[in-house]
Write an enzyme that holds these catalytic residues in place. Structure first.
Site, short mmCIF file in Angstrom:
data_model
loop_
_atom_site.label_atom_id
_atom_site.label_comp_id
_atom_site.label_asym_id
_atom_site.label_seq_id
_atom_site.Cartn_x
_atom_site.Cartn_y
_atom_site.Cartn_z
N TYR A 14 8.76 -48.00 6.94
CA TYR A 14 8.90 -47.68 8.38
C TYR A 14 7.85 -48.43 9.21
CZ TYR A 14 8.19 -44.78 12.57
OH TYR A 14 7.99 -44.34 13.85
N ASP A 34 7.35 -55.72 -1.70
CA ASP A 34 7.71 -54.29 -1.64
C ASP A 34 8.55 -53.96 -2.87
OD1 ASP A 34 8.13 -52.25 1.17
OD2 ASP A 34 9.04 -51.74 -0.76
N THR A 38 10.55 -46.65 -1.44
CA THR A 38 10.88 -45.91 -0.21
C THR A 38 11.23 -46.89 0.92
OG1 THR A 38 8.51 -45.77 0.26
CG2 THR A 38 9.56 -43.81 -0.67
N ALA A 77 1.98 -47.28 -0.07
CA ALA A 77 1.36 -46.03 -0.55
C ALA A 77 2.39 -44.92 -0.59
CB ALA A 77 0.22 -45.63 0.38
N ASN A 94 -0.63 -44.61 -7.84
CA ASN A 94 -0.07 -45.55 -6.85
C ASN A 94 -1.09 -45.97 -5.81
OD1 ASN A 94 3.05 -46.05 -6.94
ND2 ASN A 94 2.66 -43.99 -7.74
N SER A 119 -5.54 -43.35 7.50
CA SER A 119 -4.89 -42.21 8.13
C SER A 119 -5.91 -41.25 8.73
CB SER A 119 -4.09 -41.47 7.05
OG SER A 119 -3.70 -40.21 7.50
N TYR A 143 -3.71 -36.72 -0.56
CA TYR A 143 -3.30 -37.96 0.11
C TYR A 143 -4.46 -38.53 0.94
CZ TYR A 143 -1.37 -40.71 3.92
OH TYR A 143 -1.16 -41.69 4.86
N LYS A 147 -6.85 -42.12 0.71
CA LYS A 147 -7.11 -43.07 1.81
C LYS A 147 -8.61 -43.27 2.01
CE LYS A 147 -2.90 -44.07 2.93
NZ LYS A 147 -2.36 -45.44 2.97
N ARG A 284 1.50 -23.82 8.59
CA ARG A 284 1.54 -24.64 7.38
C ARG A 284 0.10 -24.84 6.90
NH1 ARG A 284 4.21 -30.57 7.94
NH2 ARG A 284 2.21 -30.95 8.93
N ALA A 285 -0.10 -24.70 5.60
CA ALA A 285 -1.47 -24.82 5.07
C ALA A 285 -2.06 -26.17 5.42
CB ALA A 285 -1.44 -24.65 3.55
N ASP A 287 -3.03 -27.40 8.32
CA ASP A 287 -2.78 -27.98 9.64
C ASP A 287 -3.91 -27.63 10.61
OD1 ASP A 287 -0.48 -29.48 9.65
OD2 ASP A 287 0.85 -27.82 10.18
N1 UDP Z 1 5.79 -29.33 12.22
C1 UDP Z 1 6.60 -28.25 12.50
N2 UDP Z 1 7.82 -28.18 11.87
C2 UDP Z 1 8.26 -29.13 11.00
C3 UDP Z 1 7.43 -30.25 10.74
C4 UDP Z 1 6.19 -30.32 11.37
O1 UDP Z 1 6.25 -27.36 13.27
O2 UDP Z 1 9.36 -29.00 10.45
C5 UDP Z 1 4.48 -29.43 12.90
C6 UDP Z 1 3.30 -29.49 11.95
O3 UDP Z 1 2.88 -28.18 11.61
C7 UDP Z 1 2.28 -30.26 12.78
C8 UDP Z 1 3.12 -31.18 13.65
O4 UDP Z 1 4.45 -30.65 13.61
O5 UDP Z 1 1.58 -29.39 13.62
C9 UDP Z 1 3.15 -32.61 13.13
O6 UDP Z 1 3.46 -32.56 11.77
P1 UDP Z 1 3.80 -33.85 10.91
O7 UDP Z 1 4.12 -33.40 9.52
O8 UDP Z 1 4.83 -34.67 11.61
O9 UDP Z 1 2.47 -34.72 10.95
P2 UDP Z 1 0.95 -34.35 10.54
O10 UDP Z 1 0.27 -34.02 11.82
O11 UDP Z 1 0.98 -33.23 9.56
O12 UDP Z 1 0.46 -35.63 9.97
#
Ligand code: UDP
Length: 324
Positions: A14, A34, A38, A77, A94, A119, A143, A147, A284-285, A287
């Site tokens: 991408y 490549d 993916t 990656a 990887n 990242s 991950y 990085k 989500r754990a 975040d």
């Molecule tokens: N998120 C969400 N629902 C989803 C996927 C992501 O609410 O189905 C939220 C996620 O908790 C974060 C934000 O969207 O706050 C961006 O998530 P993403 O996985 O795109 O990128 P990240 O910030 O984790 O790199």
């Protein structure tokens, strides 16, 4: 004048395909390396040479690099955060071994410059906002750990060898080339915007918003969404900087602006004219509530700034792919 030659490892992915597109537009001679695990064939450009190869294949890397390149862009990656916690061995192999192979092959073949896709995951839970390059690094997923280790390896090599690098720490990459030239959508997307898009197109009935009790204006997480064409132009600027000056740097790539999950959903509704069905789900754990970059260093060192500042415009470039 002879064109500068760049080897883009992971150039069918991408972000990689957008980097290739930007390099071709800026008159570089480009080779893509490549394994298409993916990355996708539909992301390749006729004007760029393509070599199907794996970064774990050291001999092939060295043979490829022995053709002579002015710089390497390393974007190959594994990048799924959740998977990296379940299967760290895969990520160690990887991301870590693959990077060691790339840098060692560069040294053996006399290639001095590399631009590396790092990242914002290296920061872990941010301690202050916006995040600058001096912010402490403390990844909270495997991950991000890979990085960070690769950044450190490049730093050591730059001290010990004729090795020059720019690590670009991406915040949240979104959007597609506005001319529609890149079509490869990710399979099983894990990121927010592709998931919202799947709801907009009816591929998915409903989505979940992870957490609405954060300490943010609307309770949902805030991120710094940067258009992939802006990321790509930063790679071109980084290669130019390496070719001209050769100083090594670690640089954040973001927009200085935060957007919440609900604001993304509302923007998608505005752009597509479709209702997005969602429900609130537990956090989500791992975040952080807010993760926004300052891009002052990118402005100063790379003389770069993002062209896309409006989230609706950014989302429009993704939606264009669906309606074309
Ligand atoms: N998120 C969400 N629902 C989803 C996927 C992501 O609410 O189905 C939220 C996620 O908790 C974060 C934000 O969207 O706050 C961006 O998530 P993403 O996985 O795109 O990128 P990240 O910030 O984790 O790199």
């Amino acid at each position: 004048m002879q064109k500068n030659k760049v080897l883009v490892i992971g150039g069918a992915g991408y972000i990689g395909s957008h980097v290739v597109r930007a390099l071709l537009k800026n008159d570089f001679a480009v080779t893509v390396y490549d394994n298409l695990s993916t990355g996708q064939e539909c992301n390749l450009f006729a004007d760029a040479q393509f070599i199907r190869g794996d970064i774990l294949d050291f001999q092939m890397l060295r043979q490829t690099m022995s053709e002579g390149y002015d710089a390497v862009v390393h974007l190959a990656a594994k990048k799924a955060v959740g998977e990296s916690m379940d299967n760290p061995q895969k990520y160690a192999l990887n991301n870590l071994n693959g990077s060691v192979n790339i840098f060692n092959a560069m040294i053996e073949t006399g290639i001095k410059n590399v631009v590396f896709s790092s990242s914002a995951a290296v920061f872990g839970m941010p301690q202050y906002m916006p995040v600058d390059e001096q912010h402490p690094v403390c990844p909270i997923n495997f991950y991000g750990y890979t990085k960070l280790k690769i950044e450190e390896l490049m730093d050591w090599y730059s001290r010990l060898k004729d090795f020059h690098y720019i690590a670009l720490r991406y915040f949240n990459a979104v959007g597609y080339a506005a001319d529609g030239s890149i079509k490869g959508r990710e399979k099983n997307p894990q990121n927010l915007l592709p998931i919202v898009m799947e709801v907009a197109t009816g591929k998915r009935q409903k989505m979940q918003v992870f957490g609405n009790d954060y300490d943010t204006p609307d309770g949902t997480c805030v991120r710094d969404y940067i258009h992939v064409e802006d990321l790509a132009s930063a790679h071109v600027a980084a290669i130019r900087q390496l070719l001209q000056k050769g100083d090594s740097h670690v640089i954040n790539l973001g927009t200085n602006k935060g957007t919440s999950v609900l604001e993304i959903i509302e923007a998608v509704e505005r752009v597509t004219g479709r209702k997005i069905a969602y429900e609130f789900a537990p956090r989500r754990a791992g975040d952080p509530a807010i993760l926004v970059a300052t891009n002052q260093k990118a402005q100063k060192v790379l003389n770069w700034q993002p062209d896309y500042v409006n989230i609706d415009e950014i989302i429009q470039t993704t939606w264009n792919l669906e309606v074309k």
